[in-house]
Motif scaffolding. Structure first.
Motif, PDB file in Angstrom:
ATOM      1  N   ASP A 108     -74.739 -10.626  39.685  1.00  0.00           N
ATOM      2  CA  ASP A 108     -73.286 -10.567  39.548  1.00  0.00           C
ATOM      3  C   ASP A 108     -72.885  -9.257  38.859  1.00  0.00           C
ATOM      4  OD1 ASP A 108     -70.617 -12.253  39.507  1.00  0.00           O
ATOM      5  OD2 ASP A 108     -70.766 -11.189  37.588  1.00  0.00           O
ATOM      6  N   PRO A 109     -71.912  -8.517  39.437  1.00  0.00           N
ATOM      7  CA  PRO A 109     -71.522  -7.214  38.875  1.00  0.00           C
ATOM      8  C   PRO A 109     -71.034  -7.279  37.437  1.00  0.00           C
ATOM      9  CG  PRO A 109     -70.646  -7.480  41.093  1.00  0.00           C
ATOM     10  CD  PRO A 109     -71.220  -8.803  40.701  1.00  0.00           C
ATOM     11  N   LEU A 110     -70.286  -8.337  37.087  1.00  0.00           N
ATOM     12  CA  LEU A 110     -69.792  -8.458  35.723  1.00  0.00           C
ATOM     13  C   LEU A 110     -70.932  -8.609  34.724  1.00  0.00           C
ATOM     14  CD1 LEU A 110     -66.670 -10.787  35.949  1.00  0.00           C
ATOM     15  CD2 LEU A 110     -66.721  -8.466  35.029  1.00  0.00           C
ATOM     16  N   LEU A 111     -71.926  -9.414  35.099  1.00  0.00           N
ATOM     17  CA  LEU A 111     -73.055  -9.640  34.197  1.00  0.00           C
ATOM     18  C   LEU A 111     -73.934  -8.399  34.100  1.00  0.00           C
ATOM     19  CD1 LEU A 111     -74.016 -13.322  35.107  1.00  0.00           C
ATOM     20  CD2 LEU A 111     -72.431 -12.475  33.367  1.00  0.00           C
ATOM     21  N   LEU A 112     -74.083  -7.686  35.198  1.00  0.00           N
ATOM     22  CA  LEU A 112     -74.840  -6.435  35.166  1.00  0.00           C
ATOM     23  C   LEU A 112     -74.131  -5.413  34.267  1.00  0.00           C
ATOM     24  CD1 LEU A 112     -75.839  -6.107  38.929  1.00  0.00           C
ATOM     25  CD2 LEU A 112     -77.379  -6.596  37.013  1.00  0.00           C
ATOM     26  N   LYS A 113     -72.820  -5.365  34.381  1.00  0.00           N
ATOM     27  CA  LYS A 113     -72.034  -4.448  33.551  1.00  0.00           C
ATOM     28  C   LYS A 113     -72.161  -4.820  32.079  1.00  0.00           C
ATOM     29  CE  LYS A 113     -67.300  -2.640  33.175  1.00  0.00           C
ATOM     30  NZ  LYS A 113     -66.623  -3.393  32.119  1.00  0.00           N
ATOM     31  N   ALA A 114     -72.091  -6.114  31.778  1.00  0.00           N
ATOM     32  CA  ALA A 114     -72.219  -6.565  30.394  1.00  0.00           C
ATOM     33  C   ALA A 114     -73.595  -6.226  29.826  1.00  0.00           C
ATOM     34  CB  ALA A 114     -71.977  -8.071  30.314  1.00  0.00           C
ATOM     35  N   SER A 115     -74.631  -6.373  30.655  1.00  0.00           N
ATOM     36  CA  SER A 115     -75.983  -6.036  30.216  1.00  0.00           C
ATOM     37  C   SER A 115     -76.088  -4.560  29.854  1.00  0.00           C
ATOM     38  CB  SER A 115     -76.983  -6.395  31.317  1.00  0.00           C
ATOM     39  OG  SER A 115     -78.300  -6.088  30.921  1.00  0.00           O
ATOM     40  N   ALA A 116     -75.504  -3.699  30.680  1.00  0.00           N
ATOM     41  CA  ALA A 116     -75.525  -2.259  30.410  1.00  0.00           C
ATOM     42  C   ALA A 116     -74.737  -1.937  29.140  1.00  0.00           C
ATOM     43  CB  ALA A 116     -74.962  -1.501  31.597  1.00  0.00           C
ATOM     44  N   THR A 117     -73.625  -2.639  28.938  1.00  0.00           N
ATOM     45  CA  THR A 117     -72.806  -2.402  27.746  1.00  0.00           C
ATOM     46  C   THR A 117     -73.557  -2.800  26.479  1.00  0.00           C
ATOM     47  OG1 THR A 117     -70.793  -2.806  29.023  1.00  0.00           O
ATOM     48  CG2 THR A 117     -70.611  -2.932  26.631  1.00  0.00           C
ATOM     49  N   LEU A 118     -74.258  -3.921  26.533  1.00  0.00           N
ATOM     50  CA  LEU A 118     -75.035  -4.355  25.375  1.00  0.00           C
ATOM     51  C   LEU A 118     -76.159  -3.377  25.061  1.00  0.00           C
ATOM     52  CD1 LEU A 118     -75.244  -8.218  25.953  1.00  0.00           C
ATOM     53  CD2 LEU A 118     -73.937  -7.016  24.197  1.00  0.00           C
ATOM     54  N   GLN A 119     -76.775  -2.830  26.108  1.00  0.00           N
ATOM     55  CA  GLN A 119     -77.819  -1.831  25.881  1.00  0.00           C
ATOM     56  C   GLN A 119     -77.219  -0.576  25.236  1.00  0.00           C
ATOM     57  OE1 GLN A 119     -81.219  -2.278  26.321  1.00  0.00           O
ATOM     58  NE2 GLN A 119     -81.153  -0.399  25.085  1.00  0.00           N
ATOM     59  N   SER A 120     -76.025  -0.197  25.672  1.00  0.00           N
ATOM     60  CA  SER A 120     -75.347   0.952  25.068  1.00  0.00           C
ATOM     61  C   SER A 120     -75.034   0.689  23.601  1.00  0.00           C
ATOM     62  CB  SER A 120     -74.051   1.264  25.820  1.00  0.00           C
ATOM     63  OG  SER A 120     -74.307   1.673  27.139  1.00  0.00           O
ATOM     64  N   LEU A 121     -74.664  -0.542  23.286  1.00  0.00           N
ATOM     65  CA  LEU A 121     -74.396  -0.908  21.896  1.00  0.00           C
ATOM     66  C   LEU A 121     -75.654  -0.753  21.042  1.00  0.00           C
ATOM     67  CD1 LEU A 121     -72.681  -2.087  19.628  1.00  0.00           C
ATOM     68  CD2 LEU A 121     -73.154  -4.376  20.536  1.00  0.00           C
ATOM     69  N   LYS A 122     -76.789  -1.246  21.551  1.00  0.00           N
ATOM     70  CA  LYS A 122     -78.047  -1.123  20.813  1.00  0.00           C
ATOM     71  C   LYS A 122     -78.434   0.348  20.644  1.00  0.00           C
ATOM     72  CE  LYS A 122     -79.901  -5.577  22.401  1.00  0.00           C
ATOM     73  NZ  LYS A 122     -80.978  -6.242  23.178  1.00  0.00           N
ATOM     74  N   ASP A 123     -78.249   1.135  21.710  1.00  0.00           N
ATOM     75  CA  ASP A 123     -78.595   2.564  21.648  1.00  0.00           C
ATOM     76  C   ASP A 123     -77.709   3.292  20.640  1.00  0.00           C
ATOM     77  OD1 ASP A 123     -80.459   2.095  23.596  1.00  0.00           O
ATOM     78  OD2 ASP A 123     -79.226   2.872  25.242  1.00  0.00           O
ATOM     79  N   THR A 124     -76.423   2.956  20.626  1.00  0.00           N
ATOM     80  CA  THR A 124     -75.498   3.606  19.699  1.00  0.00           C
ATOM     81  C   THR A 124     -75.879   3.327  18.259  1.00  0.00           C
ATOM     82  OG1 THR A 124     -73.688   3.447  21.293  1.00  0.00           O
ATOM     83  CG2 THR A 124     -73.076   3.755  18.992  1.00  0.00           C
ATOM     84  N   CYS A 125     -76.239   2.082  17.983  1.00  0.00           N
ATOM     85  CA  CYS A 125     -76.612   1.728  16.613  1.00  0.00           C
ATOM     86  C   CYS A 125     -77.927   2.378  16.199  1.00  0.00           C
ATOM     87  CB  CYS A 125     -76.723   0.211  16.479  1.00  0.00           C
ATOM     88  SG  CYS A 125     -75.117  -0.618  16.524  1.00  0.00           S
ATOM     89  N   SER A 126     -78.875   2.465  17.109  1.00  0.00           N
ATOM     90  CA  SER A 126     -80.174   3.048  16.767  1.00  0.00           C
ATOM     91  C   SER A 126     -80.074   4.555  16.529  1.00  0.00           C
ATOM     92  CB  SER A 126     -81.189   2.773  17.879  1.00  0.00           C
ATOM     93  OG  SER A 126     -80.795   3.412  19.082  1.00  0.00           O
ATOM     94  N   LYS A 127     -79.110   5.203  17.179  1.00  0.00           N
ATOM     95  CA  LYS A 127     -78.952   6.652  17.021  1.00  0.00           C
ATOM     96  C   LYS A 127     -78.140   7.022  15.788  1.00  0.00           C
ATOM     97  CE  LYS A 127     -79.104   7.595  21.999  1.00  0.00           C
ATOM     98  NZ  LYS A 127     -78.297   8.000  23.188  1.00  0.00           N
ATOM     99  N   CYS A 136     -72.739   3.042  12.285  1.00  0.00           N
ATOM    100  CA  CYS A 136     -72.749   2.076  13.387  1.00  0.00           C
ATOM    101  C   CYS A 136     -71.716   0.966  13.200  1.00  0.00           C
ATOM    102  CB  CYS A 136     -74.149   1.480  13.577  1.00  0.00           C
ATOM    103  SG  CYS A 136     -74.674   0.407  12.228  1.00  0.00           S
ATOM    104  N   ASN A 137     -70.999   0.982  12.089  1.00  0.00           N
ATOM    105  CA  ASN A 137     -69.951  -0.018  11.893  1.00  0.00           C
ATOM    106  C   ASN A 137     -68.633   0.413  12.500  1.00  0.00           C
ATOM    107  OD1 ASN A 137     -71.786  -1.396  10.434  1.00  0.00           O
ATOM    108  ND2 ASN A 137     -70.940  -0.915   8.431  1.00  0.00           N
ATOM    109  N   ARG A 138     -68.580   1.605  13.076  1.00  0.00           N
ATOM    110  CA  ARG A 138     -67.299   2.184  13.423  1.00  0.00           C
ATOM    111  C   ARG A 138     -66.877   1.884  14.863  1.00  0.00           C
ATOM    112  NH1 ARG A 138     -65.825   5.598   9.192  1.00  0.00           N
ATOM    113  NH2 ARG A 138     -67.503   6.049   7.748  1.00  0.00           N
ATOM    114  N   LEU A 139     -65.878   2.612  15.281  1.00  0.00           N
ATOM    115  CA  LEU A 139     -65.179   2.327  16.526  1.00  0.00           C
ATOM    116  C   LEU A 139     -66.062   2.165  17.760  1.00  0.00           C
ATOM    117  CD1 LEU A 139     -62.527   2.030  18.089  1.00  0.00           C
ATOM    118  CD2 LEU A 139     -62.361   4.526  18.131  1.00  0.00           C
ATOM    119  N   PRO A 140     -67.031   3.046  18.040  1.00  0.00           N
ATOM    120  CA  PRO A 140     -67.797   2.881  19.291  1.00  0.00           C
ATOM    121  C   PRO A 140     -68.468   1.521  19.406  1.00  0.00           C
ATOM    122  CG  PRO A 140     -68.198   5.038  18.341  1.00  0.00           C
ATOM    123  CD  PRO A 140     -67.436   4.265  17.308  1.00  0.00           C
TER     124      PRO A 140
END
Length: 288
Positions: A41-60, A65-69
């Motif tokens: 499902d496209p929505l679930l695939l999109k959500a999965s990518a967004t969650l990965q971006s969230l993890k990547d943002t916090c690790s970098k 990591c508490n801020r807007l992004p």
């Protein structure tokens, strides 16, 4: 997301430490449960990518990591996942016995970014909730309750088996739709603001920024009508005042439908918006 998970997340927010990786992992578990039945499902695939971006943002950027992004990514993942679940409930016509419980659970999840925003203000952290996101959070909760009430009402031929619960759903739905409509301030037209298109100017002056705003006006008016027509045995203020304010369905209904009719017969005339039902409801409301 279980009640235990939600309580833990809200406790994190109260402590002033969002812990985005933990939040992302909780959402990921919910997501994977949904993808077992609908892997592509496209929505679930999109959500999965967004969650990965969230993890990547916090690790970098662990210090910021508490801020807007992070809040933006987390909110978007919630909106995508819950939209998939909402669509499934609507397609099933809320037929299962636990449908109301699922509606309430989804509303609780969709509320979490707003809760984080409020907690961040209290703890003087630098959170901001994008206006587009805030507007969408209000709309999604109000529209979900509208669809639930419409479906259940039609199924029961409006001879409601549980008037009190239905009444509370209507109150909550109207509350969220009104918040959505008030998220942006109307454009104040003056000598310093000029528009080539007078119809656009008129819409913006009335706080109408999209088709969704027009639809929210009609949804809100219909819910006020249902409350007064089919829950008349419930006196004002008798059920749970979730939002600490007694709602005047007659006053609210007249106001939103007056706006709806004026924009649909004015700047939106000829764009496919019908005012027939709105006018019937207005006639009913003015006679009460």
């Amino acid at each position: 997301m279980t009640a235990c998970h939600m309580t833990r997340l809200l406790n994190m927010a109260a402590s002033g430490i969002p812990q985005w990786n933990d939040r992302a992992e909780t959402l990921h578990r919910r997501l994977e449960g949904l993808r077992e039945a609908d892997r592509d499902d496209p929505l679930l695939l999109k959500a999965s990518a967004t969650l990965q971006s969230l993890k990547d943002t916090c690790s970098k950027d662990t210090q910021n990591c508490n801020r807007l992004p992070c809040l933006r990514l987390y909110s978007q993942a919630i909106l995508d996942i819950t939209y998939y679940e909402e669509n499934r409930l609507v397609d099933e016509e809320f037929a299962n016995d636990d449908s109301l419980q699922k509606v309430r659970e989804l509303i609780q999840i969709i509320t979490e970014p707003e809760t984080l925003f409020e907690e961040s203000n209290a703890s003087k952290q630098h959170f901001h909730l994008d206006m587009d996101v805030e507007e969408c959070l209000h709309w999604r909760r109000g529209a979900l309750l509208y669809m639930y009430c419409h479906t259940i009402g039609e199924r029961e031929n409006w001879n409601l088996s549980d008037q009190r619960t239905f009444h509370q759903c209507l109150k909550d739905g109207v509350y969220y739709l009104l918040k959505m409509l008030k998220t942006r301030s109307p454009i104040q037209l003056n000598n310093e603001v000029s528009f080539q298109d007078i119809n656009t100017a008129t819409l913006l002056a009335k706080g109408i920024f999209s088709d969704v705003h027009v639809l929210a006006l009609m949804y809100c008016g219909e819910m006020c009508f249902w409350a007064l027509s089919y829950c008349s045995d419930i006196p004002p203020g008798s059920d749970s005042e979730t939002h600490n304010k007694i709602l005047n369905f007659k006053e609210v209904g007249e106001k939103v439908l007056d706006t709806y009719v004026s924009v649909c017969e004015g700047p939106l005339n000829g764009h496919g918006w019908s005012t027939e039902n709105a006018k019937k409801i207005l006639e009913f409301l003015r006679m009460r």
